[in-house]
Scaffold this motif. Structure first.
Motif, PDB file in Angstrom:
ATOM      1  N   CYS A 307      27.400  -8.197  -8.799  1.00 16.77           N
ATOM      2  CA  CYS A 307      28.879  -8.097  -8.923  1.00 16.77           C
ATOM      3  C   CYS A 307      29.611  -6.873  -7.746  1.00 16.77           C
ATOM      4  CB  CYS A 307      29.485  -7.880 -10.218  1.00 16.77           C
ATOM      5  SG  CYS A 307      29.145  -9.125 -11.178  1.00 16.77           S
ATOM      6  N   LEU A 308      29.065  -6.139  -7.838  1.00 18.15           N
ATOM      7  CA  LEU A 308      29.361  -4.820  -6.652  1.00 18.15           C
ATOM      8  C   LEU A 308      28.916  -5.175  -5.181  1.00 18.15           C
ATOM      9  CD1 LEU A 308      28.152  -1.471  -8.544  1.00 18.15           C
ATOM     10  CD2 LEU A 308      30.843  -2.516  -8.321  1.00 18.15           C
ATOM     11  N   ALA A 309      28.033  -5.979  -5.145  1.00 16.94           N
ATOM     12  CA  ALA A 309      27.475  -6.735  -3.821  1.00 16.94           C
ATOM     13  C   ALA A 309      28.560  -7.622  -3.169  1.00 16.94           C
ATOM     14  CB  ALA A 309      26.172  -7.350  -4.050  1.00 16.94           C
ATOM     15  N   ILE A 310      29.039  -8.414  -4.434  1.00 19.92           N
ATOM     16  CA  ILE A 310      30.167  -9.534  -4.065  1.00 19.92           C
ATOM     17  C   ILE A 310      31.267  -8.792  -3.503  1.00 19.92           C
ATOM     18  CG2 ILE A 310      31.910 -10.942  -4.961  1.00 19.92           C
ATOM     19  CD1 ILE A 310      29.778 -12.117  -7.101  1.00 19.92           C
ATOM     20  N   ALA A 311      31.744  -7.637  -4.123  1.00 19.42           N
ATOM     21  CA  ALA A 311      32.863  -6.931  -3.885  1.00 19.42           C
ATOM     22  C   ALA A 311      32.802  -6.308  -2.209  1.00 19.42           C
ATOM     23  CB  ALA A 311      33.237  -5.672  -4.492  1.00 19.42           C
ATOM     24  N   GLU A 312      31.558  -5.677  -2.240  1.00 18.59           N
ATOM     25  CA  GLU A 312      31.153  -4.938  -0.904  1.00 18.59           C
ATOM     26  C   GLU A 312      31.594  -6.132   0.257  1.00 18.59           C
ATOM     27  OE1 GLU A 312      27.589  -3.149  -0.662  1.00 18.59           O
ATOM     28  OE2 GLU A 312      27.731  -2.986   1.585  1.00 18.59           O
ATOM     29  N   ARG A 313      30.801  -7.305  -0.098  1.00 11.99           N
ATOM     30  CA  ARG A 313      30.865  -8.301   0.947  1.00 11.99           C
ATOM     31  C   ARG A 313      32.365  -8.766   1.315  1.00 11.99           C
ATOM     32  NH1 ARG A 313      26.692 -11.110   2.767  1.00 11.99           N
ATOM     33  NH2 ARG A 313      24.826  -9.590   3.189  1.00 11.99           N
ATOM     34  N   ALA A 314      33.143  -8.848   0.212  1.00 11.91           N
ATOM     35  CA  ALA A 314      34.369  -9.144   0.592  1.00 11.91           C
ATOM     36  C   ALA A 314      35.303  -8.273   1.354  1.00 11.91           C
ATOM     37  CB  ALA A 314      35.166  -9.392  -0.918  1.00 11.91           C
ATOM     38  N   PRO A 317      33.415  -4.134   6.829  1.00  5.19           N
ATOM     39  CA  PRO A 317      34.092  -4.567   7.997  1.00  5.19           C
ATOM     40  C   PRO A 317      33.126  -5.918   8.585  1.00  5.19           C
ATOM     41  CG  PRO A 317      33.137  -2.337   8.037  1.00  5.19           C
ATOM     42  CD  PRO A 317      33.132  -2.819   6.788  1.00  5.19           C
ATOM     43  N   LEU A 318      34.109  -6.633   9.116  1.00  2.58           N
ATOM     44  CA  LEU A 318      33.427  -7.875   9.440  1.00  2.58           C
ATOM     45  C   LEU A 318      34.165  -8.386  10.847  1.00  2.58           C
ATOM     46  CD1 LEU A 318      31.290 -10.154   8.619  1.00  2.58           C
ATOM     47  CD2 LEU A 318      32.999 -11.315   7.353  1.00  2.58           C
ATOM     48  N   ALA A 319      33.727  -8.339  11.906  1.00  4.81           N
ATOM     49  CA  ALA A 319      34.524  -8.632  13.035  1.00  4.81           C
ATOM     50  C   ALA A 319      35.894  -8.048  12.855  1.00  4.81           C
ATOM     51  CB  ALA A 319      34.467 -10.098  13.269  1.00  4.81           C
ATOM     52  N   ALA A 320      36.825  -8.985  13.456  1.00  5.20           N
ATOM     53  CA  ALA A 320      38.184  -8.305  13.190  1.00  5.20           C
ATOM     54  C   ALA A 320      38.912  -8.893  12.095  1.00  5.20           C
ATOM     55  CB  ALA A 320      38.913  -8.980  14.375  1.00  5.20           C
ATOM     56  N   HIS A 321      38.158  -9.583  11.065  1.00  3.25           N
ATOM     57  CA  HIS A 321      38.639  -9.980   9.771  1.00  3.25           C
ATOM     58  C   HIS A 321      39.122  -9.093   8.650  1.00  3.25           C
ATOM     59  CE1 HIS A 321      37.772 -14.037  11.180  1.00  3.25           C
ATOM     60  NE2 HIS A 321      36.428 -13.836  11.103  1.00  3.25           N
ATOM     61  N   ARG A 322      40.247  -9.588   8.222  1.00  7.57           N
ATOM     62  CA  ARG A 322      40.728  -8.765   6.984  1.00  7.57           C
ATOM     63  C   ARG A 322      40.272  -8.662   5.833  1.00  7.57           C
ATOM     64  NH1 ARG A 322      45.323 -11.160   9.553  1.00  7.57           N
ATOM     65  NH2 ARG A 322      46.706  -9.806  10.406  1.00  7.57           N
ATOM     66  N   PRO A 323      40.024  -7.560   5.231  1.00  7.57           N
ATOM     67  CA  PRO A 323      39.070  -7.719   3.878  1.00  7.57           C
ATOM     68  C   PRO A 323      39.853  -8.502   2.827  1.00  7.57           C
ATOM     69  CG  PRO A 323      40.647  -5.470   4.043  1.00  7.57           C
ATOM     70  CD  PRO A 323      40.736  -6.423   5.419  1.00  7.57           C
ATOM     71  N   ALA A 324      39.101  -8.928   2.215  1.00  8.82           N
ATOM     72  CA  ALA A 324      39.486  -9.860   0.972  1.00  8.82           C
ATOM     73  C   ALA A 324      39.445  -9.002  -0.522  1.00  8.82           C
ATOM     74  CB  ALA A 324      38.671 -11.235   0.643  1.00  8.82           C
ATOM     75  N   LEU A 325      40.346  -9.263  -1.400  1.00  8.08           N
ATOM     76  CA  LEU A 325      40.444  -8.605  -2.453  1.00  8.08           C
ATOM     77  C   LEU A 325      39.419  -9.186  -3.655  1.00  8.08           C
ATOM     78  CD1 LEU A 325      42.397  -6.151  -3.478  1.00  8.08           C
ATOM     79  CD2 LEU A 325      43.966  -7.995  -4.401  1.00  8.08           C
ATOM     80  N   PRO A 326      38.653  -8.306  -3.932  1.00 10.99           N
ATOM     81  CA  PRO A 326      37.636  -8.897  -5.255  1.00 10.99           C
ATOM     82  C   PRO A 326      38.430  -8.775  -6.486  1.00 10.99           C
ATOM     83  CG  PRO A 326      37.024  -6.504  -4.564  1.00 10.99           C
ATOM     84  CD  PRO A 326      38.153  -6.884  -3.552  1.00 10.99           C
ATOM     85  N   VAL A 327      38.391  -9.963  -7.061  1.00 13.00           N
ATOM     86  CA  VAL A 327      38.930 -10.156  -8.671  1.00 13.00           C
ATOM     87  C   VAL A 327      37.731 -10.282  -9.548  1.00 13.00           C
ATOM     88  CG1 VAL A 327      40.654 -11.411  -9.772  1.00 13.00           C
ATOM     89  CG2 VAL A 327      40.702 -11.228  -7.152  1.00 13.00           C
ATOM     90  N   PRO A 328      37.189  -9.294 -10.280  1.00 12.09           N
ATOM     91  CA  PRO A 328      36.300  -9.350 -11.259  1.00 12.09           C
ATOM     92  C   PRO A 328      37.200  -9.805 -12.441  1.00 12.09           C
ATOM     93  CG  PRO A 328      36.811  -6.947 -11.016  1.00 12.09           C
ATOM     94  CD  PRO A 328      37.535  -7.973  -9.889  1.00 12.09           C
ATOM     95  N   ALA A 329      36.212 -10.865 -12.968  1.00 12.55           N
ATOM     96  CA  ALA A 329      36.941 -11.806 -13.987  1.00 12.55           C
ATOM     97  C   ALA A 329      35.810 -12.513 -15.307  1.00 12.55           C
ATOM     98  CB  ALA A 329      37.685 -12.968 -13.489  1.00 12.55           C
ATOM     99  N   GLY A 330      36.326 -13.172 -15.938  1.00 13.30           N
ATOM    100  CA  GLY A 330      35.222 -14.024 -16.983  1.00 13.30           C
ATOM    101  C   GLY A 330      34.973 -13.478 -18.247  1.00 13.30           C
ATOM    102  N   GLY A 331      36.198 -13.264 -19.118  1.00 10.37           N
ATOM    103  CA  GLY A 331      35.976 -12.676 -20.239  1.00 10.37           C
ATOM    104  C   GLY A 331      36.080 -11.118 -20.371  1.00 10.37           C
ATOM    105  N   MET A 332      36.856 -10.636 -19.409  1.00 17.47           N
ATOM    106  CA  MET A 332      37.015  -9.131 -19.294  1.00 17.47           C
ATOM    107  C   MET A 332      38.092  -8.781 -20.621  1.00 17.47           C
ATOM    108  SD  MET A 332      34.996  -8.021 -17.312  1.00 17.47           S
ATOM    109  CE  MET A 332      34.073  -9.276 -17.852  1.00 17.47           C
ATOM    110  N   ARG A 333      37.882  -7.646 -21.207  1.00 19.58           N
ATOM    111  CA  ARG A 333      38.821  -7.070 -22.231  1.00 19.58           C
ATOM    112  C   ARG A 333      39.468  -5.914 -21.590  1.00 19.58           C
ATOM    113  NH1 ARG A 333      35.852  -5.666 -26.838  1.00 19.58           N
ATOM    114  NH2 ARG A 333      34.373  -4.897 -25.570  1.00 19.58           N
ATOM    115  N   LEU A 334      40.663  -5.684 -22.033  1.00 18.70           N
ATOM    116  CA  LEU A 334      41.616  -4.493 -21.797  1.00 18.70           C
ATOM    117  C   LEU A 334      40.902  -3.093 -22.146  1.00 18.70           C
ATOM    118  CD1 LEU A 334      44.300  -3.642 -21.577  1.00 18.70           C
ATOM    119  CD2 LEU A 334      44.864  -3.863 -23.676  1.00 18.70           C
TER     120      LEU A 334
END
Lengths: 395, 395
Positions: A307-314, A317-334
């Motif tokens: 999961c942390l690797a997904i966020a890192e990849r999102a 730095p990647l050429a001139a591309h903007r970063p994407a926001l990671p959105v962890p989900a799937g049964g999370m609790r408050l």
């Protein structure tokens, strides 16, 4: 381009297996039958590395050099060339993909990126609500509710100051709440909640919730939905790239949305494409401004490291591309908000759905708690109430 | 709709796991939090059967009843509801899907079907070339050749009386042979070969080869390619539904092609969906007139039983839908033609690519042999030459 695969293969067969994979993912024919010199030297895939696994005697990482021109710089064809045919061979996993700078520059990438999400929930001149903190997200559910019921729910969640209220990914364009009826109703409910927060003043006066309805269907239906979403002024859009198709996501949704795109991993059945590559890097390169993925400890088996690797990849730095926001989900609790924000940092959007709805009559209160806690996590320790603190240790 | 999954699970956990899957694939939230009575009774997925595997103690077939209204009768959303989220759970395989008659009737299905393929290679008034026999198919390859070279190859293969000459699935819209340049050149080469066969008279006078170029890219590019293909009069089209997206395949390609569609399984393999369901039934329901799949004994691990099941699903009676033509492929050799046609019967199209090109200077001869053998297999034993017979036993 450099493509890394993991193969299940015996040591004495791996050289031949790697060569066969290089052929499969390039010319798909016996190399001795290729008569064109340029094809032999420039198009045929090449094995550039074979690395045995330290853990398993029958696993090898194979790195292939595949000709970038075979992709035509088109996202769908890129997937085809790296995993089209070998997706049918169960001994192959796709692990990683490195693209040359010129190709990276030609891929769409996020149009708004993380800063775009922050701007969307924090209008110019209305305070700095969205700055430097994690964002909160929830889903309108269950599907089967009619449009007025979904709109009423959206109102409660937006009034509680959750940043992004999205359709549940199962809500598409069904008879019980058709897109053309649902989107205007929900958008108006969100706007009403925003107006009330502003008029009430106080801590939430500068907060704006945005609605992200699900785009679905073929090109015509997508185009009609995009036009309606623009007319209604929705603040974001949700897509499943693997269902509507990566080319439609990159070419149509990314180009026409005019608002940040939230990618959902449905049908991205990840077992054989590494999730950090598909959900982190590739969805971003194809135009996702945010990418939803199953966080550890919920209903899906993904590990913390993955999961942390997904966020890192999102976000890396990647050429001139903007970063994407990671959105962890799937049964999370408050109760896990602080832990999750601490792990991912503030450039993150937390998605909690069912665990809010579970509160029943106390939904508004629990949603507000979620929004406050995400906004405050790792930043304003004193905002945490005693009750909140107790809950945290339940999780 | 009735959906069958195979779960890896211990016997004492299977009841709970099956219920969790029913929730995941319907409302995605705690059932106790659902307040709407209609949603509880009509939308929440239901476990209708759990059958232990006879072979493995930790495998169960679970049959769910999912509400058909959640699919909105849209192919992409149907995939989403049956396998969207659980594609991310590695203990789940999708085995089968039974749809109510009203839904079957609303899905597009093949527009031309098997009879359409036969008509396409056997023009009215020009004999009965395509009647009652298996069809032959080959691929233009390798990618990397320029358009004139591909056209020259197409001429040779069409002159040899192969029924369908398709682009290799890796050939899309790349710089070395752009769609807009390649399609007119190849189509003219095919037409020239057809004209020559007619003028030469004899056994091939009534034979017409058709060209199936690859459609690829997002909606705009697809629309431009469809228009060009229509203008040029190509006889069929090739698509990868899992790459362009099932909704684009069903809504755009199926509606606009005007010629039979040949579906390719690229990227369809990583999904843990049983091939007879995805490549046989679903691609057909989404509009494929023919479906390519990896035959046993080639470069892919599919078993004989699985391949025959794909063909059965493509052709079996299914509401009012036309049958789709099964197209076994994936490393087939000329020597296996009789065996394969015998296994599948005449309502089949055999696809052999690399094994023809392997012949080098003898390509025309080997291609003609392939076309003759497919046309004659199981029908005109006396057409088989001694040389052919010897080759068969190499296979």
């Amino acid at each position: 381009m450099s493509v890394r695969y993991r193969l299940q293969c015996s040591a004495d067969a791996i050289d031949a297996r790697a060569r066969a994979l290089a052929i499969e993912q390039s010319i798909e024919m016996p190399i001795e039958a290729v008569r064109d010199e340029r094809v032999r030297t420039e198009i045929v895939g090449e094995v550039v590395g074979i690395e045995p696994s330290a853990q398993q005697h029958d696993r090898f990482d194979v790195v292939l050099a595949l000709a970038i021109e075979t992709t035509g710089d088109e996202p769908g064809q890129m997937l085809n060339m790296v995993f089209g045919n070998c997706s049918l061979q169960p001994d192959v996993e796709l692990i990683d993909l490195d693209l040359p700078a010129a190709t990276l520059a030609k891929l769409p990438g996020p149009r708004f990126g993380i800063a775009g999400w922050r701007a969307a929930v924090s209008p110019v001149g209305e305070g700095r609500e969205g700055t430097g903190r994690a964002l909160s997200c929830t889903a309108l559910k269950p599907q089967g509710l009619d449009a007025p019921a979904l709109a009423e729910l959206a109102y409660v969640l937006a009034r509680a100051a959750i940043d992004v209220v999205k359709d549940d990914h199962g809500i598409a364009d069904q008879a019980c709440a058709p897109f053309a009826q649902r989107v205007p109703l929900v958008q108006r409910a969100i706007e009403r909640a925003n107006r009330e927060k502003r008029e009430a003043g106080g801590a939430l006066a500068g907060h704006r919730s945005i609605y992200a309805p699900t785009l679905s269907g073929g090109p015509r239906r997508l185009a009609a939905q995009l036009a309606l979403a623009r007319d209604e002024g929705v603040g974001a859009l949700l897509c499943c790239p693997m269902i509507i198709g990566v080319p439609a996501f990159a070419e149509l949704a990314r180009a026409e949305a005019g608002v940040p795109l939230l990618a959902h991993p449905a049908l991205a059945g990840h077992l054989r494409i590494a999730p950090p590559l598909l959900l982190g890097r590739l969805f971003r390169l194809f135009g996702a401004d945010a990418t939803i993925f199953p966080n550890w400890g919920g209903r899906f088996p993904h590990s913390r490291a993955e999961c942390l690797a997904i966020a890192e990849r999102a976000r890396e730095p990647l050429a001139a591309h903007r970063p994407a926001l990671p959105v962890p989900a799937g049964g999370m609790r408050l109760e896990r908000v602080d832990e999750i924000v601490e792990a991912y940092g503030p450039d993150t959007m937390l998605l909690i759905g069912g665990d809010l709805l579970r509160a029943g009559d106390a939904l508004a209160e629990r949603a507000a708690q979620f929004a406050r806690r995400v906004a405050g996590a790792g930043r304003v320790e004193t905002e945490t109430t005693g009750e909140d603190r107790a809950e945290r240790f339940d999780g």
